[in-house]
Design an enzyme around this catalytic site. Sequence first.
Site, PDB file in Angstrom:
ATOM      1  N   TYR A   1      -5.516 -16.738  42.058  1.00 19.37           N
ATOM      2  CA  TYR A   1      -6.797 -16.951  41.345  1.00 19.37           C
ATOM      3  C   TYR A   1      -6.901 -15.452  40.438  1.00 19.37           C
ATOM      4  O   TYR A   1      -6.042 -14.859  40.718  1.00 19.37           O
ATOM      5  CB  TYR A   1      -7.951 -17.271  42.129  1.00 19.37           C
ATOM      6  CG  TYR A   1      -8.414 -15.601  43.093  1.00 19.37           C
ATOM      7  CD1 TYR A   1      -7.475 -15.436  44.573  1.00 19.37           C
ATOM      8  CD2 TYR A   1      -9.427 -15.286  42.973  1.00 19.37           C
ATOM      9  CE1 TYR A   1      -7.551 -15.202  44.834  1.00 19.37           C
ATOM     10  CE2 TYR A   1      -9.467 -13.737  43.369  1.00 19.37           C
ATOM     11  CZ  TYR A   1      -8.901 -13.662  44.670  1.00 19.37           C
ATOM     12  OH  TYR A   1      -8.505 -12.155  45.857  1.00 19.37           O
ATOM     13  N   CYS A   2      -8.405 -15.887  39.735  1.00 20.00           N
ATOM     14  CA  CYS A   2      -7.973 -14.620  38.540  1.00 20.00           C
ATOM     15  C   CYS A   2      -9.986 -14.452  38.705  1.00 20.00           C
ATOM     16  O   CYS A   2     -10.416 -15.572  39.130  1.00 20.00           O
ATOM     17  CB  CYS A   2      -7.668 -14.717  38.175  1.00 20.00           C
ATOM     18  SG  CYS A   2      -7.221 -15.856  36.541  1.00 20.00           S
ATOM     19  N   THR A   3      -9.632 -13.817  37.119  1.00 26.25           N
ATOM     20  CA  THR A   3     -11.580 -13.941  37.200  1.00 26.25           C
ATOM     21  C   THR A   3     -11.885 -15.203  36.420  1.00 26.25           C
ATOM     22  O   THR A   3     -13.108 -15.500  37.175  1.00 26.25           O
ATOM     23  CB  THR A   3     -12.211 -12.923  35.616  1.00 26.25           C
ATOM     24  OG1 THR A   3     -10.822 -11.299  36.159  1.00 26.25           O
ATOM     25  CG2 THR A   3     -13.143 -12.372  35.598  1.00 26.25           C
TER      26      THR A   3
END
Length: 301
Positions: free
Chosen positions: A181-183
């Site tokens: 995951y990321c932003t």
Amino acid sequence: MGEPKTWSITSFYRFLPLTDERVADLREAVEDRMHRDQLLGLIIVSPEGINGTLAGGHPQIESFETFLVGRLRGEEIRFKRSESVEAPFHRVSVVIRQEIVGLKRPDLVPESAEDRHLSPAEWHAWLASDRPRTVIDTRNRYETKIGKFAEAVDPDLPNFSSWADYAESGAVPKDVPVLIYCTGGIRCEKVLLDLRQRGYHDVYQLRDGILGYLAEFPNGFYEGECYVFDDRVAVDQNLQPTQRYATCPGCGLPADAERTCGRCGCQYVVCPDCEATWGPVCSKPCRDLYLRHGLPAEQTA
Ligand SMILES: [Zn+2]
Ligand SMILES: [Zn+2]
């Protein structure tokens, strides 16, 4: 028109191949539209697609979204919305770059927008279960420092293009599913392809990233706040601008240590690294005074 009372913010990206001519046309059309509708923000246009965050009045933001989908000939784009009372941007920046996200791998181009994406609900259910997985945060260390999924591995990346060093280190096990995951999802689009090239076949990414997750699970498995790349610095679990962090005047990263300047007496916020370098002062002018004269007498007593 004046400034909106509440700024609507929309973040989006879309990978799709664009000719140089379409890149130039799109850049110009987007910039014109932003000026016309008094939208502020940063948009990157590239031969691999478009990525950006914009703020403006609510109707203007909605109409921008419709406009962009039209310009991209009806391609589906996922828009992530939030709000802020303060303006999160102060300029119109529409730039052309080689990549819409800086992994220095323009060869990795996602083909299908929904390839191996978990919805926030699917992601949440997996984390709530005892199904095996390795969760990896693909963001930079200054981002993971202020919040992450509790169980996530933090590769401690100084920047996104150092992902390859981490992946090469073999730290990610191959025999259990990998959840990344990321932003907002864009970095994971490339990491997912990178991991696949390295022989990982069971990799999933959180669709719409932390921002999408928090919109549905504000008190779920994500802990702390989420760094954002604008003047809000970070958003809390309700996607509201942070009350806790401010930008460190020394390095520009999030900081939450409140101090009173030993020279000018102002209140400021500083990060531990810059405090160690600068001493008990708020800025370069105060640091110059501090180096020459030390602290005023009443404060050294
Ligand atoms: Zn700092
Ligand atoms: Zn000062």
